[in-house]
Motif scaffolding. Structure first.
Motif: not given
Length: 246
Positions: A1-29
């Motif tokens: 499994m390929e690792v993707v590192l995101t360096i970003a800010g945290s969004d408390s509403s989880a719609g952007a930033g680190i939280q959304q990055d993680l969702k996107t990366i996971t959705a791509h396998g």
């Protein structure tokens, strides 16, 4: 499994930033690793506050990830100040000399609600020191205007979401002058929070999976467009809602 590192800010509403990055990366396998640069207090109404993570802590996070997980691609988002920018460059340079992995930078400067997310002293440092490390930079129209000619020596994707019209066109500019347009019908919705983070993370994930740059942008655009279409009628929060990835 390929690792993707995101360096970003945290969004408390989880719609952007680190939280959304993680969702996107996971959705791509892919497997997402994180470095948090700033802690924001925000929701669908806008950003209320932001606290920059100390540069030493940012450097320590990057070092911990790179020394063990060996990411196949790196996405960079919110950089709050010059000190954090310096920490990112200092940690990434040695890794990128040994591992020629793609780096996608989304130059988050101001939130949709008008909150400044980057101190002015960081801009010149980023354009001269971080840009040369990047495979792709993904500014929107206001960010591109602020960055000016510094973009011209890099590959960058100019996002057209702020332009008027029924068709939204993003343009990929390569340093040799080649341009590729990606156009989609504009989708009328209030739920667009985190689209830029989603796009840049999707591009990084596609690059990690072996796509070339043009193909990665094309697939990432399709991914984001599908997410926006899927989210037209959802109701999360009271204003600029998030996009759903599945």
């Amino acid at each position: 499994m390929e690792v993707v590192l995101t360096i970003a800010g945290s969004d408390s509403s989880a719609g952007a930033g680190i939280q959304q990055d993680l969702k996107t990366i996971t959705a791509h396998g892919c497997y997402g690793a994180t470095v948090i640069t700033s802690i924001t207090s925000q929701n669908t109404l806008g950003v209320q506050a932001a606290l920059a993570v100390p540069a030493g802590a940012v450097a320590s996070q990057i070092s911990a990830v790179l020394s063990d997980l060996e990411p196949a691609a790196i996405k960079i988002g919110m950089i709050p100040n010059k000190a954090v920018a310096e920490a990112i460059v200092d940690e990434l340079k040695p890794y990128l000399l040994q591992h020629r992995v793609p780096v996608v930078y989304d130059p988050v400067m101001v939130s949709t609600s008008g909150f400044d997310l980057m101190q002015p002293d960081a801009i010149q440092y980023i354009t001269t020191q971080l840009f040369p490390l990047c495979t792709l930079i993904t500014p929107n129209l206001p960010e591109a205007k602020r960055l000016g000619d510094s973009l011209s020596h890099n590959a960058y994707l100019l996002k057209g979401g702020h332009a008027e019209g029924d068709v939204m066109t993003d343009v990929l500019h390569l340093p040799d002058g080649t341009q590729t347009e990606y156009s989609t019908p504009r989708i009328t919705t209030r739920n667009l929070h985190g689209t830029g983070c989603t796009l840049s993370s999707a591009i990084a994930s596609q690059l990690a999976l072996g796509c070339n740059l043009q193909e990665a942008v094309c697939r990432a655009k399709a991914f984001v467009t599908a997410a926006i279409r899927r989210s037209v009628n959802i109701s999360i929060g009271h204003k600029n809602g998030p996009i759903l990835l599945d």
